[in-house]
Design a protein around this motif. Structure first.
Motif, PDB file in Angstrom:
ATOM      1  N   ALA A  89      -9.675 -24.104  -2.576  1.00 24.35           N
ATOM      2  CA  ALA A  89     -11.020 -24.661  -2.714  1.00 24.35           C
ATOM      3  C   ALA A  89     -11.044 -26.108  -2.245  1.00 24.35           C
ATOM      4  CB  ALA A  89     -11.466 -24.581  -4.166  1.00 24.35           C
TER       5      ALA A  89
ATOM      6  N   CYS B 100     -15.902 -20.361  -5.704  1.00 23.44           N
ATOM      7  CA  CYS B 100     -16.194 -21.803  -5.675  1.00 23.44           C
ATOM      8  C   CYS B 100     -17.300 -22.136  -4.679  1.00 23.44           C
ATOM      9  CB  CYS B 100     -14.930 -22.585  -5.311  1.00 23.44           C
ATOM     10  SG  CYS B 100     -13.575 -22.315  -6.449  1.00 23.44           S
TER      11      CYS B 100
ATOM     12  N   ARG C 182     -20.448 -17.043  -2.998  1.00 24.94           N
ATOM     13  CA  ARG C 182     -20.923 -16.611  -4.319  1.00 24.94           C
ATOM     14  C   ARG C 182     -22.247 -15.856  -4.190  1.00 24.94           C
ATOM     15  NH1 ARG C 182     -20.199 -21.241  -6.797  1.00 24.94           N
ATOM     16  NH2 ARG C 182     -22.228 -22.085  -6.283  1.00 24.94           N
TER      17      ARG C 182
ATOM     18  N   TYR D 179      -9.683 -17.869  -2.841  1.00 28.98           N
ATOM     19  CA  TYR D 179     -10.604 -18.973  -2.595  1.00 28.98           C
ATOM     20  C   TYR D 179     -10.404 -20.094  -3.602  1.00 28.98           C
ATOM     21  CZ  TYR D 179     -13.324 -16.772   1.085  1.00 28.98           C
ATOM     22  OH  TYR D 179     -13.727 -16.231   2.277  1.00 28.98           O
ATOM     23  N   SER D 180     -10.038 -19.772  -4.831  1.00 32.67           N
ATOM     24  CA  SER D 180      -9.826 -20.827  -5.823  1.00 32.67           C
ATOM     25  C   SER D 180      -8.558 -21.629  -5.508  1.00 32.67           C
ATOM     26  CB  SER D 180      -9.750 -20.239  -7.225  1.00 32.67           C
ATOM     27  OG  SER D 180      -8.558 -19.496  -7.401  1.00 32.67           O
TER      28      SER D 180
ATOM     29  N   SER E  76     -11.463 -13.955  -4.873  1.00 30.67           N
ATOM     30  CA  SER E  76     -11.822 -15.051  -5.762  1.00 30.67           C
ATOM     31  C   SER E  76     -10.603 -15.917  -6.075  1.00 30.67           C
ATOM     32  CB  SER E  76     -12.434 -14.505  -7.043  1.00 30.67           C
ATOM     33  OG  SER E  76     -12.654 -15.519  -7.969  1.00 30.67           O
TER      34      SER E  76
ATOM     35  N   GLN F  46     -17.361 -16.430  -9.968  1.00 30.62           N
ATOM     36  CA  GLN F  46     -16.116 -17.187  -9.952  1.00 30.62           C
ATOM     37  C   GLN F  46     -15.814 -17.840  -8.606  1.00 30.62           C
ATOM     38  OE1 GLN F  46     -13.112 -14.462 -11.239  1.00 30.62           O
ATOM     39  NE2 GLN F  46     -13.885 -14.366 -13.334  1.00 30.62           N
TER      40      GLN F  46
END
Length: 91
Positions: free
Chosen positions: A82, A29, A34, A78-79, A75, A27
């Motif tokens: 992004a 970005c 990742r 970071y989303s 996650s 998940q």
């Protein structure tokens, strides 16, 4: 999960934790983050695959669950922030 802090986690629970960690890693970005989280997950499980002591197993499993929660939070963060442009590694 049935082993909530008490007792030794079953094989099914350990595999479920492993899959969950890898799923959360997908998940992210950013390619580097990742891949880092995937590599760290695989390395940690590889290092602990020969544990036999019930207390060490429980401790490693608890640590893994805590890392899963951290990865989920990261996650999400970071989303939210992004970059608009994809990295060349994402193509």
């Amino acid at each position: 999960m049935a082993a909530s802090g008490a007792g030794v986690p079953m094989r099914r629970e350990v595999l479920q934790l492993y899959r969950s960690l890898l799923r959360v890693a997908r998940q992210f970005c950013d390619y580097n983050i990742r891949e880092y989280s995937k590599r760290r997950t695989m390395d940690a499980f590889r290092d602990n695959k020969n544990l036999r002591d019930p207390s060490q197993l429980s401790a490693a499993f608890s640590h893994g669950k805590a890392q899963l929660e951290v990865a989920k939070r990261q996650s999400l963060l970071y989303s939210l922030y992004a970059p608009k442009v994809k990295s060349i590694m994402d193509f």
